[in-house]
Write a protein that holds these residues in place. Structure first.
Motif, short mmCIF file in Angstrom:
data_model
loop_
_atom_site.label_atom_id
_atom_site.label_comp_id
_atom_site.label_asym_id
_atom_site.label_seq_id
_atom_site.Cartn_x
_atom_site.Cartn_y
_atom_site.Cartn_z
N ASN A 305 47.35 47.67 45.89
CA ASN A 305 46.67 46.83 45.92
C ASN A 305 47.42 45.23 45.39
N LEU A 306 48.54 45.89 45.42
CA LEU A 306 50.64 44.70 45.81
C LEU A 306 49.71 43.78 44.12
N VAL A 307 48.75 44.80 43.77
CA VAL A 307 49.38 44.00 41.68
C VAL A 307 49.61 45.47 40.65
N ILE A 308 50.10 44.95 39.71
CA ILE A 308 50.63 46.16 38.72
C ILE A 308 50.20 45.41 37.60
N GLU A 309 49.24 45.94 36.76
CA GLU A 309 48.31 44.86 35.14
C GLU A 309 49.72 45.44 34.29
N GLU A 310 50.28 44.35 33.36
CA GLU A 310 50.33 44.98 31.59
C GLU A 310 49.53 44.46 30.65
N PHE A 311 49.50 45.56 29.62
CA PHE A 311 49.07 44.99 28.60
C PHE A 311 49.45 45.16 27.03
N TYR A 312 49.19 44.03 26.67
CA TYR A 312 49.68 44.47 24.84
C TYR A 312 48.95 43.93 24.01
N THR A 313 49.04 43.57 22.76
CA THR A 313 48.18 43.80 21.90
C THR A 313 48.26 42.39 21.15
N VAL A 392 58.68 45.32 46.04
CA VAL A 392 59.30 44.68 45.95
C VAL A 392 59.12 43.07 46.03
N ASN A 393 57.61 42.98 46.06
CA ASN A 393 56.17 42.06 46.17
C ASN A 393 55.10 42.07 45.59
N ALA A 394 54.91 42.99 44.13
CA ALA A 394 53.83 43.21 43.81
C ALA A 394 53.59 41.92 42.60
N ASP A 395 52.41 41.88 43.08
CA ASP A 395 52.59 40.49 41.73
C ASP A 395 51.77 41.31 39.67
N VAL A 396 51.91 40.95 39.62
CA VAL A 396 52.02 41.15 37.84
C VAL A 396 50.91 40.24 37.26
N HIS A 397 50.32 40.97 36.59
CA HIS A 397 49.18 40.66 35.81
C HIS A 397 49.47 41.32 33.97
N VAL A 398 49.33 39.97 33.67
CA VAL A 398 49.41 40.86 32.11
C VAL A 398 48.68 40.23 31.24
N CYS A 399 48.47 41.22 30.39
CA CYS A 399 46.68 40.92 29.11
C CYS A 399 47.58 40.72 28.02
N ILE A 400 46.25 40.49 27.01
CA ILE A 400 47.10 40.20 25.97
C ILE A 400 45.71 41.22 25.37
N VAL A 401 44.61 42.02 24.47
CA VAL A 401 43.71 43.17 24.56
C VAL A 401 43.88 43.25 23.34
N LEU A 407 41.71 38.95 25.54
CA LEU A 407 42.44 37.73 24.71
C LEU A 407 42.86 36.72 26.11
N SER A 408 43.81 37.06 26.78
CA SER A 408 44.59 36.09 26.92
C SER A 408 45.62 36.66 28.66
N TYR A 409 45.45 35.62 29.47
CA TYR A 409 45.59 36.78 30.95
C TYR A 409 46.57 35.53 31.80
N SER A 410 47.35 36.48 32.34
CA SER A 410 48.32 35.53 33.27
C SER A 410 49.06 36.16 34.25
N ILE A 411 49.68 35.20 35.23
CA ILE A 411 50.16 36.31 36.19
C ILE A 411 51.43 36.27 36.84
N ASP A 412 52.30 36.68 37.23
CA ASP A 412 53.19 36.07 37.63
C ASP A 412 53.92 36.18 38.54
N THR A 413 54.44 36.40 39.58
CA THR A 413 54.54 36.92 40.95
C THR A 413 55.96 36.55 41.29
N ASP A 414 56.54 36.21 40.41
CA ASP A 414 58.28 36.47 40.99
C ASP A 414 59.23 37.29 40.35
N ARG A 415 58.29 38.38 38.94
CA ARG A 415 59.26 39.18 38.19
C ARG A 415 59.49 40.30 39.62
#
Length: 679
Positions: A305-313, A392-401, A407-415
């Motif tokens: 799905n070209l999306v990588i999800e990352e989760f932080y406390t 080489v192209n997937a987006d990174v979705h970063v969540c604080i949970v 609790l918070s959500y952001s998208i990084d398209t360049d990493r």
């Protein structure tokens, strides 16, 4: 008149291999390239008579053969097998015979026989065997690459540098491809013979070996052992009992020899750069131009799905959730070939990845996928373009949970795919090839004047409506010293704020989520309207000394507005710079083939405690085997070791050293390239 008989045939190894650019490829048989004539000297019992004596040359591959009438017409064909006597060479009983293979002949080992049918009956003479390789010097071969400097680098160069670490702090890992070492060519030929494709249908396999697309897919599968008698068994567990830590390999030759000597049992163990280094060796041996490529921040997108999800406390600890991941670096190869199956627009560099990640047509392999097709997102084309495109192209979705709540959500398209690089032509510096894969502008690493890259200091920023947070390393982190960094918090509103800062550091292997927290800090600060405050932190060496070789640090800062509960995350993954081994040669201009030379290998212990270990020095074409020394040093103490070496042949070679310490997880490395002049 006596019946014509062959008394002796000289395969003219030295002359042929010089003309075919196969000098140094070590085999008992003659080694030549397709689409180009090679010469034999035939001695008969009497002069050959054109009108009375008829000779045929049989070229045999296993039980398949071509019978080629020998003529006097000097008209070699690049589309079929031909054989002819050179004009003027039959005045005596000695004759010069030229043999030419088609430019799309099957790669492999052939037997040669001379056949004659006369009134005296049938007669044959076993001439010997030769090994036929692809020919990047032949303009009609599908692996032809027109630039001689590229052929020197991507076919004949027997050493390289594999790039690891991070895009902002590249680590140079020396690697010996070893294609000219004893037995390596024959082992590469065995690899084709033990492949599942050959065992399934040897006739079809021989026929398909005319095509580098087919060859590359066979080799990509055979480098890993997941579903065949492949070379390497992968291991990312950090438990390498029963085998070799992947970080300890320094070249392909030892791996390939162990595999052959074990009757094709997998060698333990490999990771991505080892798989890629060995595949580069095999493809260069087979005559296919090949280079090793590193993709920094490489996505492994399992669901496509070209999306990588990352989760932080909420306190900045990264959580090991999800099947997808981002590898800090991933190493594969590119091979140069025409793609007649796709059209001329997709000729050139093709991605091939032997690291076992996903199956392609039932086997663990990947490619060849045209780099141009990846750039244009031509996911309709073979082979495996969607998977590589995501790397080489997937987006990174970063969540604080917190307790399952976002609790918070952001998208990084360049990493992802932040930098893609390979060794430069005739240089040890990385060449940035990111733009060949994607349109996004790549990070440009700072380079020092030395052969090592100078790290950029991490500077990661994140902001929301009310707060901005910047995380920055204050100096390049070096193993043995403190990690110094700052967190800058800015109040972007007109009201006073009380904010809570949480900073978290975790150890991380390049290919997986971080492990448990090894250091953390928490602070409460007051911010006036539009005020910025800088909080400086230090992590002492004693807190991260347990980091293994090549491990990284995942550093994250979460800042929370106590009133609004708004949270902002800034994070950075970075590697630490290791001390290096210094290699010097007194008079580098005097290094000559076949003459003994001396290199001085020096290392100074930079740690605050004593260290001991084994220093290993190696160099393809310079040393017959590795040289090992035991080392024991007090803090600040140096060791200087003299290493004698004798270059086999002229050219640019690499001498490299590594020091594996007993009481410290760091592996210390160093290398020096040496220009060897002809004797």
């Amino acid at each position: 008149m006596d019946a014509l008989r062959v008394q002796y045939v000289n395969l003219e190894h030295a002359q042929n291999q010089k003309q075919h650019n196969t000098e140094g490829l070590n085999s008992a048989s003659l080694v030549v390239r397709r689409g180009q004539p090679f010469k034999l000297t035939v001695v008969f019992n009497r002069p050959y008579r054109l009108n009375r004596d008829g000779l045929t040359l049989r070229v045999e591959q296993d039980r398949l053969y071509n019978d080629i009438p020998i003529t006097f017409s000097k008209d070699p064909s690049q589309s079929q097998w031909t054989a002819y006597f050179q004009q003027g060479s039959l005045d005596s009983s000695k004759a010069s015979l030229c043999v030419s293979s088609p430019a799309n002949a099957s790669v492999g080992v052939y037997q040669l026989q001379l056949l004659m049918m006369s009134s005296f009956g049938p007669y044959n003479f076993k001439v010997g065997q030769f090994t036929l390789l692809c020919n990047p010097w032949c303009s009609v071969d599908s692996v032809y690459i027109p630039d001689e400097s590229q052929r020197e680098e991507y076919v004949k160069n027997d050493f390289g540098l594999l790039y690891q670490g991070t895009a902002k702090n590249i680590i140079f890992r020396p690697w010996s491809f070893d294609q000219f070492e004893n037995g390596i060519l024959d082992i590469c030929m065995m690899m084709l013979q033990v492949s599942p494709e050959h065992r399934r249908n040897w006739k079809i396999d021989y026929s398909n070996r005319s095509d580098p697309i087919y060859i590359s897919r066979v080799v990509s599968a055979m480098i890993n052992s997941n579903d065949d008698s492949g070379v390497l068994q992968g291991n990312w567990s950090e438990d390498y009992s029963g085998g070799v830590n992947p970080s300890d390999w320094t070249g392909s030759g030892e791996i390939l020899r162990r595999w052959a000597q074990s009757r094709f049992s997998p060698v333990k163990y490999g990771q991505c750069w080892v798989f890629a280094g060995v595949m580069c060796t095999v493809m260069r041996v087979l005559g296919i131009p090949t280079r090793v490529v590193t993709n920094f921040d490489s996505a492994h997108d399992t669901n496509g799905n070209l999306v990588i999800e990352e989760f932080y406390t909420e306190t900045g600890e990264k959580l090991p959730r999800g099947q997808d991941s981002i590898w800090n670096f991933h190493v594969w190869v590119e091979c140069w070939m025409k793609r007649a199956d796709l059209g001329a627009g997709f000729d050139g560099w093709q991605v091939l990845d032997p690291t076992p990640q996903e199956r392609s047509e039932g086997a663990y392999r990947c490619g060849p996928a045209p780099v141009k097709a990846i750039r244009e997102r031509r996911v309709d084309m073979p082979f495996d373009i969607p998977f590589i495109y995501a790397e080489v192209n997937a987006d990174v979705h970063v969540c604080i949970v917190q307790q399952g709540k976002v609790l918070s959500y952001s998208i990084d398209t360049d990493r992802v795919g932040s930098l893609i690089c390979t060794k430069s032509l005739s240089s040890n510096r990385p060449q940035d090839i990111t733009s060949t894969y994607k349109y996004t502008k790549a990070i440009q690493p700072v380079r020092s004047n030395s052969t090592m890259a100078a790290p950029i200091l991490a500077n990661n920023s994140s902001s929301a409506d009310g707060l901005s947070v910047t995380l920055r390393l204050l100096k390049a982190p070096v193993i043995g010293g403190n990690i110094s960094f700052s967190v800058t918090v800015t109040n972007m509103e007109n009201t006073r704020k009380t904010v809570r800062e949480h900073v978290n550091a975790q150890a991380k292997s390049y290919n997986r989520s971080p492990s448990d927290t090894f250091w953390e800090a928490h602070n409460t600060i007051q911010l006036a309207p539009h005020e910025s405050k800088v909080l400086e932190h230090q992590i002492s060496y004693s807190r991260y000394a347990m980091l293994g070789d090549g491990q990284l640090v995942n550093l994250a800062a979460v800042v929370m507005d106590m009133a609004s509960q708004e949270r902002v995350l800034a994070s950075e993954e970075f590697n630490l710079t290791s001390p290096t081994i210094n290699i010097q040669i007194a008079d580098e201009g005097s290094v000559v083939a076949q003459k003994c030379q001396v290199a001085m290998v020096t290392f100074t212990n930079p740690f605050s405690e004593p260290v001991s270990g084994v220093l290993t020095v190696a160099g393809a074409g310079l040393l017959e085997d590795k040289v090992l020394f035991n080392v024991a040093l007090q803090p600040g103490e140096s060791t200087e070791t003299a290493v004698k070496f004798t270059p086999k042949m002229a050219g640019v070679k690499m001498l490299h050293a590594n020091l594996r310490l007993n009481n410290n997880p760091a592996v210390i490395r160093g290398f020096r390239t040496i220009t060897v002049r002809p004797a």
